[in-house]
Design a protein around this motif. Structure first.
Motif, mmCIF file in Angstrom:
data_model
loop_
_atom_site.group_PDB
_atom_site.id
_atom_site.type_symbol
_atom_site.label_atom_id
_atom_site.label_comp_id
_atom_site.label_asym_id
_atom_site.label_seq_id
_atom_site.Cartn_x
_atom_site.Cartn_y
_atom_site.Cartn_z
ATOM 1 N N SER A 153 0.820 -1.211 0.000
ATOM 2 C CA SER A 153 0.000 0.000 0.000
ATOM 3 C C SER A 153 0.857 1.266 0.000
ATOM 4 N N ASN A 154 1.891 1.271 0.832
ATOM 5 C CA ASN A 154 2.761 2.447 0.910
ATOM 6 C C ASN A 154 3.557 2.667 -0.379
ATOM 7 N N GLY A 155 3.787 1.598 -1.129
ATOM 8 C CA GLY A 155 4.530 1.726 -2.379
ATOM 9 C C GLY A 155 3.668 2.101 -3.568
ATOM 10 N N LEU A 156 2.343 2.081 -3.371
ATOM 11 C CA LEU A 156 1.422 2.436 -4.448
ATOM 12 C C LEU A 156 1.127 3.931 -4.364
ATOM 13 N N LEU A 157 1.527 4.683 -5.386
ATOM 14 C CA LEU A 157 1.477 6.144 -5.319
ATOM 15 C C LEU A 157 0.157 6.741 -5.791
ATOM 16 N N VAL A 158 -0.798 5.912 -6.169
ATOM 17 C CA VAL A 158 -2.118 6.412 -6.541
ATOM 18 C C VAL A 158 -3.155 5.789 -5.614
ATOM 19 N N ASP A 159 -4.298 6.458 -5.491
ATOM 20 C CA ASP A 159 -5.372 5.958 -4.636
ATOM 21 C C ASP A 159 -6.312 5.069 -5.450
ATOM 22 N N THR A 160 -6.257 3.784 -5.171
ATOM 23 C CA THR A 160 -7.200 2.861 -5.783
ATOM 24 C C THR A 160 -8.283 2.534 -4.755
ATOM 25 N N PRO A 161 -9.427 2.035 -5.177
ATOM 26 C CA PRO A 161 -10.480 1.675 -4.212
ATOM 27 C C PRO A 161 -9.987 0.703 -3.143
ATOM 28 N N GLU A 162 -9.171 -0.257 -3.552
ATOM 29 C CA GLU A 162 -8.671 -1.256 -2.607
ATOM 30 C C GLU A 162 -7.706 -0.630 -1.594
ATOM 31 N N LYS A 163 -6.873 0.278 -2.063
ATOM 32 C CA LYS A 163 -5.927 0.921 -1.147
ATOM 33 C C LYS A 163 -6.666 1.750 -0.105
ATOM 34 N N LEU A 164 -7.658 2.519 -0.514
ATOM 35 C CA LEU A 164 -8.393 3.368 0.420
ATOM 36 C C LEU A 164 -9.209 2.547 1.412
ATOM 37 N N ALA A 165 -9.805 1.464 0.947
ATOM 38 C CA ALA A 165 -10.569 0.600 1.848
ATOM 39 C C ALA A 165 -9.633 -0.105 2.834
ATOM 40 N N PHE A 166 -8.462 -0.499 2.362
ATOM 41 C CA PHE A 166 -7.473 -1.114 3.240
ATOM 42 C C PHE A 166 -7.021 -0.125 4.310
ATOM 43 N N GLU A 167 -6.763 1.113 3.918
ATOM 44 C CA GLU A 167 -6.330 2.128 4.878
ATOM 45 C C GLU A 167 -7.406 2.388 5.932
ATOM 46 N N PHE A 168 -8.671 2.283 5.547
ATOM 47 C CA PHE A 168 -9.757 2.420 6.516
ATOM 48 C C PHE A 168 -9.693 1.289 7.545
ATOM 49 N N ILE B 237 -13.265 7.977 13.058
ATOM 50 C CA ILE B 237 -12.681 6.788 12.441
ATOM 51 C C ILE B 237 -13.760 5.861 11.888
ATOM 52 N N PHE B 238 -14.872 5.727 12.616
ATOM 53 C CA PHE B 238 -15.920 4.810 12.194
ATOM 54 C C PHE B 238 -16.979 5.478 11.318
ATOM 55 N N ASP B 239 -16.719 6.684 10.883
ATOM 56 C CA ASP B 239 -17.602 7.349 9.924
ATOM 57 C C ASP B 239 -17.144 6.924 8.529
ATOM 58 N N VAL B 240 -17.793 5.913 7.993
ATOM 59 C CA VAL B 240 -17.305 5.236 6.795
ATOM 60 C C VAL B 240 -17.588 6.064 5.537
ATOM 61 N N PRO B 241 -16.564 6.465 4.801
ATOM 62 C CA PRO B 241 -16.791 7.181 3.540
ATOM 63 C C PRO B 241 -17.543 6.305 2.541
ATOM 64 N N ASP B 242 -18.313 6.944 1.685
ATOM 65 C CA ASP B 242 -19.114 6.195 0.711
ATOM 66 C C ASP B 242 -18.254 5.323 -0.200
ATOM 67 N N HIS B 243 -17.087 5.847 -0.625
ATOM 68 C CA HIS B 243 -16.266 5.056 -1.541
ATOM 69 C C HIS B 243 -15.708 3.807 -0.860
ATOM 70 N N VAL B 244 -15.442 3.893 0.448
ATOM 71 C CA VAL B 244 -14.984 2.717 1.189
ATOM 72 C C VAL B 244 -16.135 1.732 1.370
ATOM 73 N N ARG B 245 -17.298 2.256 1.711
ATOM 74 C CA ARG B 245 -18.475 1.396 1.875
ATOM 75 C C ARG B 245 -18.790 0.652 0.578
ATOM 76 N N LYS B 246 -18.632 1.340 -0.541
ATOM 77 C CA LYS B 246 -18.897 0.732 -1.841
ATOM 78 C C LYS B 246 -17.913 -0.409 -2.127
ATOM 79 N N THR B 247 -16.643 -0.179 -1.827
ATOM 80 C CA THR B 247 -15.637 -1.222 -2.066
ATOM 81 C C THR B 247 -15.876 -2.432 -1.176
ATOM 82 N N LEU B 248 -16.174 -2.191 0.099
ATOM 83 C CA LEU B 248 -16.438 -3.302 1.013
ATOM 84 C C LEU B 248 -17.688 -4.078 0.602
#
Length: 274
Positions: A110-125, A171-182
């Motif tokens: 994740s740290n080596g990926l320099l762009v925000d993908t849906p999977e990276k953002l959901a993982f960071e959540f 922290i537990f306020d889930v962004p829509d894009h994270v909710r969509k990926t999950l």
């Protein structure tokens, strides 16, 4: 439903894997060498690896020891019926060790990926949620009530409890894009409209024993328990003040009962100690 207010800058910066794939396989690249071709291919490779790791976390059942097939306790207190802090049931399980190993190895990708993908953002959540649980665990301290005792009680100071509750609301306020990926992996986080109680459901066709689902269910449970304990703490404090104030003309003598310097919970019984 649940969903934090979307930050448009974050939403607009999300790069879907198929878009990177189109760039890397564009027909123009068969005719000329583009200056950023290698960079695009490198990002695509790392994005694919990130997606693979994320699927392992939320889309595959864990095959090791410690699979929990029992029902999770109700979110009514951080103290279990047997008198122990519930968080230790989570962090002391073999599945938690497997989760930490998976998280740490995926963080490198994740740290080596320099762009925000849906999977990276959901993982960071998910990582933020786990860090909150670790923060809760670190906030538990041992306190000896008497000097002659060799061992003391494990307590959660009320000041720490309130800090964790305040932090958890963000922290537990889930962004829509994270909710969509999950939800694309059959993991659904919802909030009750009246009680604002959070719940995690793994739907039909999802991986009911995946490490990511295990982490989210426990974290949401512990956050709900903390909030319930704070409500009980405030209600007890107010009732005790009302009772004492009815017996004396000096209410200020009892103001210390509501002090943040008092202990919040102990590991021996479901109660507040002053």
């Amino acid at each position: 439903g649940i969903g934090g207010e979307e930050d448009n800058s974050i939403t607009e910066s999300i790069v879907e894997l198929y878009k990177l794939d189109r760039l890397a396989n564009h027909k123009i690249l068969t005719k000329v060498i583009m200056p950023r071709e290698d960079a695009v291919c490198d990002v695509l490779s790392k994005a694919r690896e990130m997606k693979h790791r994320f699927i392992h976390l939320v889309g595959e059942d864990h095959q090791g020891k410690g699979i929990e097939r029992t029902q999770f306790p109700e979110p009514d207190s951080l103290i279990s019926e047997d008198g122990d802090f519930l968080v230790y049931r989570f962090t002391g399980s073999p599945l938690y060790e497997a989760l930490r190993t998976c998280i740490e190895s995926t963080l490198i990708v994740s740290n080596g990926l320099l762009v925000d993908t849906p999977e990276k953002l959901a993982f960071e959540f998910i990582v933020r949620v786990i860090r909150w649980v670790e923060d809760l665990t670190r906030s538990l301290t041992e306190q000896r009530l008497h000097e002659e005792l060799s061992a003391g009680k494990i307590v959660l100071p009320v000041r720490e409890a309130k800090r964790l509750s305040h932090l958890g609301r963000f922290i537990f306020d889930v962004p829509d894009h994270v909710r969509k990926t999950l939800s694309s992996h059959k993991i659904y986080i919802s909030k009750h409209k009246q009680s604002e109680h959070l719940s995690v459901l793994i739907g039909k066709g999802g991986s009911h024993y995946c490490l990511g689902g295990f982490a989210l269910r426990w974290a949401v449970l512990l956050f709900g328990c903390l909030k319930a304990d704070l409500v009980a703490f405030d209600e007890w404090g107010q009732r005790s003040l009302d009772a004492l104030n009815s017996l004396t003309s000096s209410p200020q003598q009892h103001e210390s009962l509501g002090s943040d310097d008092n202990d919040f919970l102990t590991d021996e019984k479901k109660s507040v100690t002053f």
